[in-house]
Design an enzyme around this catalytic site. Sequence first.
Site, mmCIF file in Angstrom:
data_model
loop_
_atom_site.group_PDB
_atom_site.id
_atom_site.type_symbol
_atom_site.label_atom_id
_atom_site.label_comp_id
_atom_site.label_asym_id
_atom_site.label_seq_id
_atom_site.Cartn_x
_atom_site.Cartn_y
_atom_site.Cartn_z
ATOM 1 N N LYS A 1 -1.772 7.160 8.309
ATOM 2 C CA LYS A 1 -1.039 7.572 7.230
ATOM 3 C C LYS A 1 -2.091 7.588 5.788
ATOM 4 O O LYS A 1 -1.920 8.393 5.037
ATOM 5 C CB LYS A 1 -0.017 6.462 7.255
ATOM 6 C CG LYS A 1 1.127 6.821 5.798
ATOM 7 C CD LYS A 1 1.929 5.639 5.489
ATOM 8 C CE LYS A 1 1.075 4.498 5.086
ATOM 9 N NZ LYS A 1 1.818 3.348 4.555
ATOM 10 N N THR B 1 0.985 -1.140 0.017
ATOM 11 C CA THR B 1 -0.150 0.272 0.055
ATOM 12 C C THR B 1 0.706 1.120 0.104
ATOM 13 O O THR B 1 1.481 1.544 0.981
ATOM 14 C CB THR B 1 -0.998 -0.073 1.369
ATOM 15 O OG1 THR B 1 -1.927 -1.024 1.037
ATOM 16 C CG2 THR B 1 -1.594 1.313 1.317
ATOM 17 N N LYS C 1 -7.053 1.589 -3.450
ATOM 18 C CA LYS C 1 -6.623 1.247 -2.000
ATOM 19 C C LYS C 1 -7.085 2.256 -0.963
ATOM 20 O O LYS C 1 -7.561 1.908 0.107
ATOM 21 C CB LYS C 1 -5.384 0.728 -2.031
ATOM 22 C CG LYS C 1 -4.755 0.249 -0.702
ATOM 23 C CD LYS C 1 -5.470 -0.955 -0.147
ATOM 24 C CE LYS C 1 -5.430 -1.291 1.219
ATOM 25 N NZ LYS C 1 -4.206 -1.636 1.762
#
Lengths: 293, 293, 293, 293
Positions: free
Chosen positions: B240, B97, B172
Amino acid sequence: MKPTIGWIGLGNMGRPMVSNLLAAGYDVTVYNRTASAAAPFVEKGAKLADSPKSLAETVDVVITMVSDSAALQAVLEGENGLLNGVRAGQSVIDMSTIAPEASRQAAARLQEKGAGFLDAPVSGSVKPATDGTLVILVGGPRDLYEQHLPIFDVLGKKTFYFGENGQGANAKLVINMLLGITMQGLSEALVLGAKTGLDRATLLEMVGATACASPIIAMKTPNILDDNFAAAFALKHMEKDFGLALDAAKQAEASLPATAAAHQTFVAAKANGHGDDDIAAILVQLEKMSGLR
Amino acid sequence: MKPTIGWIGLGNMGRPMVSNLLAAGYDVTVYNRTASAAAPFVEKGAKLADSPKSLAETVDVVITMVSDSAALQAVLEGENGLLNGVRAGQSVIDMSTIAPEASRQAAARLQEKGAGFLDAPVSGSVKPATDGTLVILVGGPRDLYEQHLPIFDVLGKKTFYFGENGQGANAKLVINMLLGITMQGLSEALVLGAKTGLDRATLLEMVGATACASPIIAMKTPNILDDNFAAAFALKHMEKDFGLALDAAKQAEASLPATAAAHQTFVAAKANGHGDDDIAAILVQLEKMSGLR
Amino acid sequence: MKPTIGWIGLGNMGRPMVSNLLAAGYDVTVYNRTASAAAPFVEKGAKLADSPKSLAETVDVVITMVSDSAALQAVLEGENGLLNGVRAGQSVIDMSTIAPEASRQAAARLQEKGAGFLDAPVSGSVKPATDGTLVILVGGPRDLYEQHLPIFDVLGKKTFYFGENGQGANAKLVINMLLGITMQGLSEALVLGAKTGLDRATLLEMVGATACASPIIAMKTPNILDDNFAAAFALKHMEKDFGLALDAAKQAEASLPATAAAHQTFVAAKANGHGDDDIAAILVQLEKMSGLR
Amino acid sequence: MKPTIGWIGLGNMGRPMVSNLLAAGYDVTVYNRTASAAAPFVEKGAKLADSPKSLAETVDVVITMVSDSAALQAVLEGENGLLNGVRAGQSVIDMSTIAPEASRQAAARLQEKGAGFLDAPVSGSVKPATDGTLVILVGGPRDLYEQHLPIFDVLGKKTFYFGENGQGANAKLVINMLLGITMQGLSEALVLGAKTGLDRATLLEMVGATACASPIIAMKTPNILDDNFAAAFALKHMEKDFGLALDAAKQAEASLPATAAAHQTFVAAKANGHGDDDIAAILVQLEKMSGLR
């Protein structure tokens, strides 16, 4: 032996719920402000009352399913109101979605007459009301709750008991705010997707395959893809419920930042003419705010 | 005939994924910065490479599964880096990711060498990685995606194609922000419940019975009830990802008010020492903000 | 000739305001729930009434300055209440900060008695009340406003007329929400400064030199630097005013995202024990949320 | 004796600042990417350089005032860049508004050449630049700051020293986020006023009389009343600065809920075509969100 039931409120939700009680063999008397709505139920065997008062006088249990606190107030008060008809030992069950404070007040007024009260709002809309698969959230005396479980079992697939009067209403606010945030979150995700060039249908199919999948998202997916926002659950009602949840939170000193942010978007949606659209139209408001409409 | 696979990154996710490839009969060569992590796989029949460069030189397809953009950068660059080992016509698939921009940059660097690149991050954590039921989100050339579908079918239950390089990474971000908002929304609902006296276990059981029910909520329910916030998905990683999603939104001019509100709560959680706890610990931060801890 | 004035409410604000009226030569009769508070004014020449009713019966103009809607209600109602003492043609001026709806209701009740009503809340706290430099925001009949301007000129430096009853109260909400956002904004700025290593005193001096400088920031600067949050304006009152402003906004369909975000922080501050501290203590809550306390 | 100054960047801000230096008797050499902008200054006695490199070679102190981090990068790098012209002991002062990280990087690059660097962004726009009343925020070695105070005294009314390189830039983010929140707060207040029927001119006059009054509000009041949003400070630049402040906050673990809410409204304003309007146009976006436009 089954208690006789008096039912007040034959709207979108009340109608299928009464049908289920009749089908389950209950003796039901109905009252509705607009009498014409009652006719089909009389055909199916229901009796008809001409006021909340007279209805209360002839049944064991009264159930109300009306639009808001003011409508419940109107049913309770006045010469022909419920409060003038109830008797000691009788039970009143309100299944409407109203403010916890309004539930507690109704309970207190009925208690003065010796009647018992349950607030028993439901989660689920017309489809589960029809299928008898509502989720029922109950506040009030535990013995009353247990006594009326057979009725709840006809109307819903699952009933939860949350304690004293008002707690059913509180639980309803909790579940509805979660529903509202889910729609807001999904819509923000779709707006980010649209702005970064991701195909919406693929995105929604993906959501359905992940751990975020939920019945509400599955239910709204066709509406979103068809740009069809005819109301199953009107956006203005969710705006109201967000407001009630934030009022309860304010009083209880609970800080809910994302709920407050979502609520302001729902207020914006209402101000931009989407109050009567479905809650899924929160997507339209977010698209406007991102220059997509 | 099956292509030979070179795998870089044997963390919590990489390990079960490699096991699944081996079990499916793939010839796999592994590389990990900490070589000891590779030993169990050699026992199961995997080959060992001593650098990304040498790994690339001996396999058909290279797959990377590392912690972030910087880690991918470290794998690509340098004398023994992947870029020094790839050849024209070879495929590199990054399943980490990372930021969409970082994916596009990696694609560009590999293209200079004539190699193809797919960004193919996954939704799902250790359990679905082990069961081969991940959801895989792919960006890059369509023919490359189709060519490598058999590999994705071993690792996941469903693979979605989102277009050019970077779009897998974008998808994502979209799914992770929805995951984060779901946890924030659930936690705000639970805080309101706690402050208004609703039993938490009953509330969570109720959520599970409504249209808001989702696998992620079911998964986190035991943790919440046990006050056990050991990380399956660390809160700091969600913080994040929220940041990356909001950066992408800023660039694309998407206005995401509830996402921004949730992000600030995650920042607060991190500042209050919950970065290494599970994402479910956002509840703890919201409880602090409401005076419950 | 000056009208005789009946004053109800001798709190922090009421006391200096009455002193100013006495100093300007007005004939003032006072009433306070706790009678002892009235003694010093009797010494200065004020008369004493033993109830709102008897006070109303002996003066030309009644002014109320009480803590909230409920306190005004208590003054108006009951056997010895103001409503039982007012006569046709008399004026009542409420200078408290209450909900616009409560102002409109008070106006209606008094109108039934033939009395006129102005809602005239003030901006400014004890210092400007003492100096006669309050800002006064008036709603109600224009002729009544004009008639009583000489009284307002004693109490304040500037009086603004906003239209019908309730509009003074609305204007008060508008200015207070701006005050609250200013404190929230300053505090967020100081938290960012603290976290990035900027000296707080220098930062505050800098703010004072820029286009963001305002009297409220100058006023609170010493408190912030001394970590002294003794209440001049209690945080819980601002929380309440934010709530009233957002209620008014909800009804009027105004979407106020930053106000809602600030409100939730004030709710958190109250939940964390800062309700009785000064509004400047919102900084303390934001510091907690950023791990600084 | 006064040092000779090399000035790079003759935009809206740079032009009046150079004029002030010339008027104060400084020997100034100018460079601008578009050479024509330099002509008027040559007439006033400035010298002209044909590149950053050659400018650096002929002056004591170099000052840059450019649009963003990328523009500063372009000035520094390349064959004719500043880095190829500076010498040990020389000072470079950047007065642009750029990210703290970019300031620290510029400082490091110059340090490699033995040159000193100050980040010295300013608060204030064209009017204070012209009047020499800017507020200057300095980061870098203290001795360098003290050495160049005479120059700052010509350009500004007040200079603040915040510590090492990057801290001037950090202080600029802090003051700009406060400016942005002030505009957002004022605009939300005005929207609530508009929706509840308060006259806007009266409301703004009232704000100017209260403790919330600030120069920025006074400055923007005529624009708001005239519905004139020609940019003095473009909204898109404030959106960028909000983004930089929130990036700094994210890294420093500062939770800024109202700043984040305001930022998302600025993003919405940009997405709705107001990026090139003045920051005061945030009002227009909030009016759209409340159905007023």
